[in-house]
Design a protein around this motif. Structure first.
Motif, PDB file in Angstrom:
ATOM      1  N   SER A   9     110.901 113.995 -20.816  1.00 55.89           N
ATOM      2  CA  SER A   9     111.085 115.234 -19.804  1.00 55.89           C
ATOM      3  C   SER A   9     111.669 116.408 -20.844  1.00 55.89           C
ATOM      4  O   SER A   9     111.443 117.544 -20.354  1.00 55.89           O
ATOM      5  N   CYS A  10     111.926 116.170 -21.993  1.00 55.95           N
ATOM      6  CA  CYS A  10     112.339 117.388 -23.196  1.00 55.95           C
ATOM      7  C   CYS A  10     110.884 117.508 -23.854  1.00 55.95           C
ATOM      8  O   CYS A  10     110.724 118.657 -24.223  1.00 55.95           O
ATOM      9  N   THR A  11     110.435 116.449 -24.358  1.00 54.54           N
ATOM     10  CA  THR A  11     109.482 116.600 -25.250  1.00 54.54           C
ATOM     11  C   THR A  11     108.187 116.880 -24.776  1.00 54.54           C
ATOM     12  O   THR A  11     107.270 117.364 -25.520  1.00 54.54           O
ATOM     13  N   GLY A  12     107.876 116.348 -23.544  1.00 44.23           N
ATOM     14  CA  GLY A  12     106.615 116.488 -22.945  1.00 44.23           C
ATOM     15  C   GLY A  12     106.046 117.942 -22.772  1.00 44.23           C
ATOM     16  O   GLY A  12     104.851 118.204 -23.330  1.00 44.23           O
ATOM     17  N   PRO A  13     106.734 118.750 -22.386  1.00 47.64           N
ATOM     18  CA  PRO A  13     106.401 120.248 -22.555  1.00 47.64           C
ATOM     19  C   PRO A  13     105.940 120.614 -23.885  1.00 47.64           C
ATOM     20  O   PRO A  13     105.105 121.524 -24.002  1.00 47.64           O
ATOM     21  N   ILE A  14     106.886 120.291 -24.874  1.00 47.93           N
ATOM     22  CA  ILE A  14     106.578 120.936 -26.263  1.00 47.93           C
ATOM     23  C   ILE A  14     105.424 120.379 -26.603  1.00 47.93           C
ATOM     24  O   ILE A  14     104.524 120.965 -27.113  1.00 47.93           O
ATOM     25  N   VAL A  15     105.039 118.894 -26.489  1.00 49.95           N
ATOM     26  CA  VAL A  15     103.867 118.319 -27.025  1.00 49.95           C
ATOM     27  C   VAL A  15     102.607 118.872 -26.319  1.00 49.95           C
ATOM     28  O   VAL A  15     101.724 119.099 -26.966  1.00 49.95           O
ATOM     29  N   GLY A  16     102.903 119.079 -24.882  1.00 53.30           N
ATOM     30  CA  GLY A  16     101.877 119.539 -24.360  1.00 53.30           C
ATOM     31  C   GLY A  16     101.288 121.020 -24.776  1.00 53.30           C
ATOM     32  O   GLY A  16     100.184 121.325 -24.876  1.00 53.30           O
ATOM     33  N   THR A  17     102.396 122.124 -24.907  1.00 54.73           N
ATOM     34  CA  THR A  17     102.024 123.346 -25.565  1.00 54.73           C
ATOM     35  C   THR A  17     101.308 123.288 -26.901  1.00 54.73           C
ATOM     36  O   THR A  17     100.289 123.874 -27.219  1.00 54.73           O
ATOM     37  N   LEU A  18     101.834 122.403 -27.570  1.00 59.16           N
ATOM     38  CA  LEU A  18     101.288 122.156 -28.927  1.00 59.16           C
ATOM     39  C   LEU A  18      99.908 121.660 -28.993  1.00 59.16           C
ATOM     40  O   LEU A  18      98.880 122.163 -29.488  1.00 59.16           O
ATOM     41  N   LEU A  19      99.614 120.850 -28.106  1.00 64.41           N
ATOM     42  CA  LEU A  19      98.291 120.326 -28.201  1.00 64.41           C
ATOM     43  C   LEU A  19      97.139 121.431 -27.305  1.00 64.41           C
ATOM     44  O   LEU A  19      96.116 121.663 -27.635  1.00 64.41           O
ATOM     45  N   VAL A  20      97.730 122.260 -26.394  1.00 63.05           N
ATOM     46  CA  VAL A  20      96.899 123.192 -26.005  1.00 63.05           C
ATOM     47  C   VAL A  20      96.501 124.439 -26.956  1.00 63.05           C
ATOM     48  O   VAL A  20      95.395 124.726 -27.339  1.00 63.05           O
ATOM     49  N   GLU A  21      97.669 124.759 -27.861  1.00 65.10           N
ATOM     50  CA  GLU A  21      97.365 125.710 -29.018  1.00 65.10           C
ATOM     51  C   GLU A  21      96.475 124.931 -29.958  1.00 65.10           C
ATOM     52  O   GLU A  21      95.599 125.793 -30.529  1.00 65.10           O
ATOM     53  N   ALA A  22      96.605 123.631 -30.358  1.00 65.99           N
ATOM     54  CA  ALA A  22      95.686 122.959 -31.207  1.00 65.99           C
ATOM     55  C   ALA A  22      94.393 123.089 -30.709  1.00 65.99           C
ATOM     56  O   ALA A  22      93.286 123.116 -31.430  1.00 65.99           O
ATOM     57  N   ALA A  23      94.288 122.830 -29.283  1.00 64.86           N
ATOM     58  CA  ALA A  23      92.763 122.805 -28.870  1.00 64.86           C
ATOM     59  C   ALA A  23      92.022 123.959 -29.350  1.00 64.86           C
ATOM     60  O   ALA A  23      90.774 124.010 -29.302  1.00 64.86           O
ATOM     61  N   SER A  24      92.986 125.251 -29.024  1.00 65.09           N
ATOM     62  CA  SER A  24      92.325 126.577 -29.578  1.00 65.09           C
ATOM     63  C   SER A  24      91.814 126.489 -30.883  1.00 65.09           C
ATOM     64  O   SER A  24      90.877 127.416 -31.221  1.00 65.09           O
ATOM     65  N   LYS A  25      92.192 125.794 -31.871  1.00 64.59           N
ATOM     66  CA  LYS A  25      91.817 125.595 -33.195  1.00 64.59           C
ATOM     67  C   LYS A  25      90.598 124.750 -33.468  1.00 64.59           C
ATOM     68  O   LYS A  25      89.865 124.960 -34.401  1.00 64.59           O
ATOM     69  N   GLY A  26      90.800 123.748 -32.635  1.00 65.35           N
ATOM     70  CA  GLY A  26      89.550 122.569 -32.704  1.00 65.35           C
ATOM     71  C   GLY A  26      89.865 121.718 -33.988  1.00 65.35           C
ATOM     72  O   GLY A  26      90.851 121.795 -34.502  1.00 65.35           O
ATOM     73  N   GLY A  27      88.882 120.964 -34.219  1.00 65.07           N
ATOM     74  CA  GLY A  27      88.666 120.142 -35.509  1.00 65.07           C
ATOM     75  C   GLY A  27      90.024 119.159 -35.457  1.00 65.07           C
ATOM     76  O   GLY A  27      90.318 118.631 -34.546  1.00 65.07           O
ATOM     77  N   MET A  28      90.693 119.309 -36.705  1.00 67.86           N
ATOM     78  CA  MET A  28      91.719 118.224 -37.061  1.00 67.86           C
ATOM     79  C   MET A  28      93.029 118.849 -36.184  1.00 67.86           C
ATOM     80  O   MET A  28      94.213 118.254 -36.558  1.00 67.86           O
ATOM     81  N   ALA A  29      93.078 119.859 -35.951  1.00 66.25           N
ATOM     82  CA  ALA A  29      94.167 120.647 -35.432  1.00 66.25           C
ATOM     83  C   ALA A  29      95.327 119.742 -34.649  1.00 66.25           C
ATOM     84  O   ALA A  29      96.400 119.725 -34.631  1.00 66.25           O
ATOM     85  N   PRO A  30      94.720 118.953 -33.503  1.00 69.98           N
ATOM     86  CA  PRO A  30      95.522 118.010 -32.811  1.00 69.98           C
ATOM     87  C   PRO A  30      96.199 117.096 -33.660  1.00 69.98           C
ATOM     88  O   PRO A  30      97.493 116.809 -33.390  1.00 69.98           O
ATOM     89  N   LEU A  31      95.590 116.528 -34.400  1.00 71.31           N
ATOM     90  CA  LEU A  31      96.301 115.477 -35.316  1.00 71.31           C
ATOM     91  C   LEU A  31      97.203 116.032 -36.219  1.00 71.31           C
ATOM     92  O   LEU A  31      98.379 115.633 -36.410  1.00 71.31           O
ATOM     93  N   ILE A  32      96.862 117.174 -37.034  1.00 73.96           N
ATOM     94  CA  ILE A  32      97.960 118.136 -37.671  1.00 73.96           C
ATOM     95  C   ILE A  32      99.150 118.517 -36.905  1.00 73.96           C
ATOM     96  O   ILE A  32     100.309 118.401 -37.279  1.00 73.96           O
TER      97      ILE A  32
END
Length: 659
Positions: free
Chosen positions: A327-350
């Protein structure tokens, strides 16, 4: 090693060892399909780090590849557009459109229907743009023989009976940028993702769902283990398990969508709108409207597995933490994955690695040094303050995704002023909250605020005040890339005029136009030189292009600086020659280039040929400071994003002129 090579390339470029670049090599062939149909095949090999734009690139952005048939009228009919291999797609913040491009290689086929049985050849001109930290407008000519089913590349169509001999200066030229990465945006983007994710992990630690778990978990390992060394070992395994769980999540996201698909999704209208909605939901959760939780049955099943002990048990303890704290980390993780998606490649892993590393470190460090637990702040209402603050940040970030969708659609619903007004309101509300003037559902009643909270409130207030001048045209470089560009605005400053800098001419001389930031730019070399001689000023010769991304970056981020702008407006005469200008020259002014052997038919061809012949370079942007007789006053430069470096270079040329 690559960074060292990059520096060497930039140094060589800066020292003036420019040369003609040809980053795309072509192979052509022809196949007979029927008595009246032929298929043309073209295969492009693109040098490392360069890219070439697709024929389907939308209007308003970089120039698309064009198939131009010289002798088609009355002889044959090209069938629709050429079929091409799969291109990559990325949103361009400068032009505010998607750009479709190829890297490393591209393949094209085009079917041709013959309407005149007497025709002997098909004459094809390819017009395209190739870019790295500079852009090159290219035209290649191919002749396909219908009788022998052979093809060849020629210098022009005027002398196709003779096998062309490549110009020596071109034949011997080897592109300087081969196998060297000049554009460091990808690496920089991954580092920024890691850093943002790392600090996001620390922010997650301070939330009510995670922070109280630190002393509880560390105490469990130290008390249940038979020795201190065993406790430390178990805590390290626990921390590594947290990292593995989140990195696996990043890997799953990458595998499901694919690295390139994530990048393509980031420019999709519906992707951006959906994530705008998701981030607003996340923000509402952080602000206290409701709790986002995974099913309790999941946590119960994982808890049972954690009782098994050993490595497996510790891993499931880490998984339980991930589920319980969702409930606390989910929104942060979701936001990070969205931002990483805009970079593509290895960004979600990084991104997941950075987040989980920050989350895991305290568990490992406190297990190694249990005495530090005594210095930890006690749980309390301050943790909800952290959570609410994250909610305000989530809400502000959500509008970036809505802005992306609007930019792609070009609806002008969320222009720069509206976007900034929303951000000002969000950050102002956050500042008022930190000052204790707003109470939200899960807040404890406070009679006084801490010094740390006061400093944070002052910082947010300062940032809010900083945003306000942006409503009237301030560039706001601290948040460059978040709001829509200044050209996407309802105010006059967005058109590129503006009143920054002195010396704006009230009348535009013949052969000139008002360029970026109100600078008067001549579009004709002779007229610009005549004006410079009349007013006794040096010249900045600017080889540019309408579709040159880095040309626009220089104009927006370097030319806009006060000192540089003052020099361009008051101390020099600007001559901007557009090498991709498609306007045809009058018939009597068209000619065959002595340098390249190609026919010069358009205004852009003329300026490109002039650049190659005079300066042995064909990339844009390319800048030369001249006296008003046309002599160079210092070493030409290309893309120079460092403002001070570019200003010093201009001042050097002006100083040499005064001598």
């Amino acid at each position: 090693m690559r960074n060292i090579l990059t520096v060497l390339v930039l140094l060589v470029t800066g020292l003036g060892f420019s040369q003609v670049q040809d980053p795309v090599k072509w192979k052509s062939s022809i196949e007979k399909i029927s008595d009246t149909e032929y298929q043309l095949k073209l295969d492009a090999t693109i040098e490392s780090e360069w890219h070439m734009y697709s024929q389907f690139t939308p209007e308003g952005g970089p120039l698309p590849l064009e198939f131009i048939y010289n002798n088609a009228e009355g002889n044959y009919e090209p069938q629709d557009k050429a079929t091409e291999s799969e291109y990559k797609k990325q949103f361009n913040d400068i032009f505010e459109v998607d750009e479709y491009y190829f890297a490393k290689e591209a393949h094209f086929t085009h079917n041709i229907k013959i309407t005149n049985p007497e025709v002997k050849t098909i004459q094809l001109e390819l017009s395209y743009q190739a870019c790295i930290d500079m852009c090159i407008q290219q035209n290649k000519f191919f002749v396909f023989d219908l009788e022998t089913l052979t093809s060849k590349e020629v210098q022009n169509f005027e002398d196709i009976a003779v096998t062309p001999t490549p110009n020596d200066s071109l034949a011997k030229t080897k592109p300087l940028a081969e196998n060297i990465k000049i554009d460091k945006s990808e690496k920089k983007g991954l580092w920024s993702i890691f850093i943002i994710a790392f600090f996001s992990g620390f922010a997650a630690l301070l939330t009510p769902c995670v922070f109280p778990m630190i002393p509880m978990t560390v105490s469990f390992f130290t008390k249940q283990s038979k020795s201190r060394a065993k406790g430390i070992k178990n805590a390290i395994i626990y921390g590594l398990s947290i990292i593995i769980i989140y990195v696996l999540l990043g890997l799953i996201v990458t595998k499901i969508f694919g690295a390139d698909a994530l990048n393509a999704l980031s420019t999709n209208v519906w992707f951006n709108i959906i994530f705008f909605v998701i981030l607003v939901v996340f923000a509402s959760s952080f602000l206290g409207a409701f709790e986002i939780m995974l099913p309790n049955s999941w946590a119960n099943k994982v808890d049972k597995q954690a009782d098994r002990g050993g490595f497996v048990g510790i891993f499931f303890m880490a998984l339980a933490l991930a589920i319980v704290s969702f409930s606390c980390t989910g929104p942060i993780v979701g936001t990070l994955l969205v931002e990483a998606a805009s970079k593509g490649g290895m960004a979600p892993l990084i991104g997941m690695f950075g987040f989980s590393l920050a989350l895991a470190l305290p568990f490992m460090l406190f297990a190694m040094f249990p005495g530090w637990l005594n210095s930890m702040p006690r749980s309390g209402g301050w943790m909800n303050t952290v959570k609410v603050s994250l909610g305000f940040l989530e809400l502000a970030l959500a509008f970036k995704f809505l802005s992306n969708a609007d930019l792609v659609l070009q609806k002008h619903w969320l222009e720069r002023e509206v976007f900034l007004a929303i951000w000002i309101a969000v950050f102002a509300a956050w500042a008022i909250y930190l000052f204790g003037k707003i109470q939200l559902p899960h807040d404890s009643k406070i009679e006084k605020i801490s010094v740390g909270r006061l400093f944070m409130a002052l910082l947010v207030s300062t940032f809010t005040i900083y945003l306000v001048p942006g409503l009237w045209g301030a560039p706001l470089k601290l948040i460059s890339g978040f709001p829509p560009p200044m050209t996407y605005s309802e105010s006059p400053y967005g058109v590129g005029g503006g009143n920054s800098g002195a010396g704006v001419l009230t009348e535009i001389p013949d052969g000139a136009k008002e360029g970026p930031h109100g600078i008067v730019a001549f579009l004709d070399y002779e007229k610009g030189m005549a004006y410079a001689k009349e007013h006794n000023k040096p010249v900045l010769l600017d080889f540019t292009g309408f579709a040159c991304v880095n040309c626009r970056k220089m104009e927006e981020h370097v030319w806009s600086e006060t000192n540089v702008l003052n020099l361009l407006k008051n101390e020099m005469v600007l001559i901007s020659l557009y090498v991709d200008e498609k306007k045809e020259l009058p018939e009597n002014e068209q000619y065959i280039s002595e340098t390249t052997g190609k026919k010069i038919k358009t205004v852009g061809n003329k300026w490109s040929d002039f650049q190659i012949e005079k300066y042995q370079a064909n990339a844009q942007p390319y800048y030369i400071v001249l006296d008003n007789e046309g002599n160079s006053l210092n070493t030409p430069v290309g893309y120079t994003p460092e403002v001070t470096e570019y200003q010093n270079w201009l001042e050097e040329g002006i100083k040499n002129y005064s001598k």
